[in-house]
Design an enzyme around this catalytic site. Structure first.
Site, mmCIF file in Angstrom:
data_model
loop_
_atom_site.group_PDB
_atom_site.id
_atom_site.type_symbol
_atom_site.label_atom_id
_atom_site.label_comp_id
_atom_site.label_asym_id
_atom_site.label_seq_id
_atom_site.Cartn_x
_atom_site.Cartn_y
_atom_site.Cartn_z
ATOM 1 N N THR A 1 -4.990 -28.740 -62.304
ATOM 2 C CA THR A 1 -4.104 -27.680 -61.806
ATOM 3 C C THR A 1 -2.681 -27.895 -62.291
ATOM 4 O O THR A 1 -2.001 -26.948 -62.737
ATOM 5 C CB THR A 1 -4.138 -27.656 -60.268
ATOM 6 O OG1 THR A 1 -5.429 -27.248 -59.837
ATOM 7 C CG2 THR A 1 -3.094 -26.697 -59.707
ATOM 8 N N ARG B 1 2.232 -23.105 -67.986
ATOM 9 C CA ARG B 1 2.719 -21.761 -67.652
ATOM 10 C C ARG B 1 4.234 -21.745 -67.467
ATOM 11 O O ARG B 1 4.892 -20.725 -67.699
ATOM 12 C CB ARG B 1 2.032 -21.244 -66.394
ATOM 13 C CG ARG B 1 0.556 -20.913 -66.592
ATOM 14 C CD ARG B 1 -0.003 -20.077 -65.452
ATOM 15 N NE ARG B 1 -0.027 -20.808 -64.190
ATOM 16 C CZ ARG B 1 -1.040 -21.552 -63.776
ATOM 17 N NH1 ARG B 1 -2.115 -21.685 -64.542
ATOM 18 N NH2 ARG B 1 -0.999 -22.153 -62.604
ATOM 19 N N CYS C 1 -17.117 -30.196 -55.093
ATOM 20 C CA CYS C 1 -17.794 -29.673 -53.907
ATOM 21 C C CYS C 1 -19.130 -29.026 -54.249
ATOM 22 O O CYS C 1 -19.948 -28.784 -53.361
ATOM 23 C CB CYS C 1 -16.896 -28.664 -53.199
ATOM 24 S SG CYS C 1 -15.319 -29.376 -52.662
ATOM 25 N N PRO D 1 10.905 -43.703 -60.485
ATOM 26 C CA PRO D 1 11.470 -42.505 -61.120
ATOM 27 C C PRO D 1 10.481 -41.872 -62.091
ATOM 28 O O PRO D 1 9.777 -42.567 -62.833
ATOM 29 C CB PRO D 1 12.697 -43.043 -61.856
ATOM 30 C CG PRO D 1 13.035 -44.323 -61.182
ATOM 31 C CD PRO D 1 11.732 -44.902 -60.717
#
Length: 563
Positions: free
Chosen positions: A14, A21, A42, A276
């Protein structure tokens, strides 16, 4: 900007797509140690069970499709073995060739997930003992079933994976035994709600050994024996270890990142770690529970995907925040659906929250429209403030719809009293004019106004039996004769006004019916005639389910029927 992502499932995939994008010029490199990316964890039990027949359906994207659409380099069978925060590099091993190399990054995202918990027990690693995490695990189990044709399986663990596998094995005619230390399945549910799940599993022929502790495994005469503490071993053709998951965080620990509960990666609400330019998401990270504000581990796909999006936004210069997780979940058990959101009663008490509750048994849609089926709802709220805390629902059609409404209400900060005001869609095939969620709100409002006082299933043993109280069952005579609680007098609610003279005044009255509705009506009649009356929340239906479950657990025998 060069972004390296460790882990190409859920949160990692994701994040990779979101970064592209937002930033067309970024170099995005994903290392995934398994042979698959962006796969549907799942869905794995349903491939084993033959519900999903095409293995390609398990993968939402491939390395090739990710490159074609997003220009993201997905390196499968590549394992990141070390992180060097000072140098901003990672060490990577190509699992196909054995080659080891260093890869630099500007931003690093960790999405390693969680691994099946494997305690240090004798027999771990036996050929007939499996775990389920990856597509490769799925293929191993699937191939074993196809080639060996097992007739029996023992599942160690009664959570999501264990129950989904139990259903899929049973649908193939395989004898299933579930063994676990807790005395109930599905820890998000309180015991009385889990009793409905137990009844369904037993009705389907699944043997439940709850309260039994696994101490190891051994092979014997072509079978695997599950060794139990203080009990005889259970023998089967195969076994699945599904006792939970553990954050997969050795990389983070060795890199010196700050860790949280159970070794999870500590992140802030921007998904930033203590180092960081290093972010972390998914099952490996500690999150804040939305209701309690306390640290939690919530291994669910929804939060992982949201966190991946949030981390991607912040990597690209944004300021997105993760507000915490409700742990909303739903599971299919044969034709039954069970769902929960927020916290359960056990968690509320542990957190020191003074918790109120209502049970109700509404139909999935208008009773006059064919096919309506009863669901059981438990809604929790804070007594003083009426803040919504959580809900559990077990039933058939419409369970997922109601749990989602309640999850949205909790997230929006609505009080339990406001549930009555929700304007929800209604047509006879889908709901009732007074939706079950509205009904929960009506009940809680009645409590707030003093119109309703309750007593509960776990208080039955404490009711006065010396005649100092009146115990009243307001079901019909036929229902009462079919089964009742000892000590209760039967006066059907429709006869109550004419038979008030049979009740001695000045004594508290405890009233029960099948679901809690008729007994509530009886209480309103009695209270207006000067009686101090309490309604049994959940009704005889809930009591009977819990009683049958306890009897079956004690005898280790199927219930024989489903409430």
């Amino acid at each position: 900007m060069k972004v390296v992502i460790v882990g190409g499932v859920a949160g990692g995939a994701t994040a990779a797509a979101r970064i592209r994008r937002l930033d067309e010029s970024a170099q995005i490199l994903v290392f995934e140690r398994s042979g698959y990316v962006s796969y549907a964890n799942c869905g794995l039990p349903y491939y084993i069970g033959g519900v999903i027949t095409d293995s390609e359906e398990l993968t939402l994207q491939t390395p090739e499709s990710f490159w074609e659409r997003f220009r993201v380099e997905m390196k499968i069978r590549h394992e990141v073995t070390a992180i060097h925060p000072e140098q901003k590099t990672v060490t990577v091993r190509n699992l196909e060739t054995g080659a080891v190399f260093e890869e630099s990054y500007d931003k690093l995202l960790l999405s390693p997930g969680a691994r099946p918990t494997q305690p240090d027990l004798p027999g771990i690693g036996l050929d007939r003992l499996f775990t389920l995490r990856t597509v490769e695990d799925t293929f191993r189990i699937h191939n074993f079933i196809r080639q060996q044709k097992p007739r029996s399986v023992v599942l160690a663990g009664g959570g999501f994976i264990g129950l989904e596998l139990a259903e899929n094995f049973r649908e193939q005619g395989i004898e299933v035994t579930i063994v676990q230390r807790p005395r109930q399945l599905m820890s998000p549910f309180d015991p009385e709600m889990a009793a409905f799940l137990h009844a369904k599993m037993r009705k389907k022929g699944i043997r439940l050994m709850l309260g039994s502790s696994v101490e190891g495994f051994q092979e014997k005469s072509g079978t695997i024996q599950v060794l139990l503490k203080g009990e005889e071993p259970v023998s089967a053709d195969m076994a699945i270890l599904a006792i939970g998951v553990t954050p997969d965080t050795p990389l983070a620990r060795e890199a010196g990142l700050e860790l949280g509960i159970k070794g999870s990666i500590l992140v802030n609400d921007r998904m930033e770690t203590s180092a960081p330019d290093i972010y972390a998401v998914g099952d490996a990270v500690q999150v804040k529970h939305f209701v309690t504000g306390e640290a939690a581990l919530i291994s669910l796909a929804g939060p992982a995907n949201k966190q991946g999006r949030i981390a991607a936004d912040n990597i690209c210069g944004g300021d997105s925040r993760f507000s915490g997780s409700l742990g909303s979940s739903v599971i299919k058990l044969f034709d039954m659906t069970a769902a929960s959101t927020g916290i359960n009663e056990r968690t509320a008490k542990a957190a020191g929250i003074d918790c109120g509750k209502v049970y109700l048994s509404p139909s999935s849609h208008a009773g006059y429209y064919p096919g309506a089926r009863v669901m059981t709802m438990k809604v929790l709220f804070e007594k003083e403030t009426f803040r919504l805390l959580g809900a559990q629902i077990v039933g058939y059609d419409g369970v997922d719809k109601r749990i989602d409404v309640l999850a949205a209400a909790i997230h929006a900060g609505m009080s339990a009293l406001q549930l009555k005001d929700l304007d929800l869609a209604y047509a006879p095939p889908y709901s009732s004019a007074k939706d079950p969620v509205n009904m929960a709100g009506f009940m809680i409002e009645n409590i707030s106004r003093g119109y309703l006082k309750q007593f509960f299933w776990d208080e039955l043993d404490t009711l006065p039996t010396d005649g100092s109280a009146l115990l009243l069952d307001t079901r019909t005579k036929e229902e009462f004769d079919g089964g009742h609680i000892d000590g209760f007098l039967n006066i059907p609610v429709d006869e109550l006004r004419e038979r008030l003279g049979e009740l001695e005044t000045g004594k508290p009255v405890y009233v029960i019916c099948q679901s809690g509705l008729r007994s509530y009506i009886a209480c309103r009649i009695l209270m207006q005639h000067g009686f101090d009356c309490r309604n049994f929340s959940g009704g005889y239906r809930l009591y009977q389910t819990v009683a049958l479950d306890r009897a079956a657990s004690e005898q280790a025998l199927p219930c024989g029927k489903e409430p």
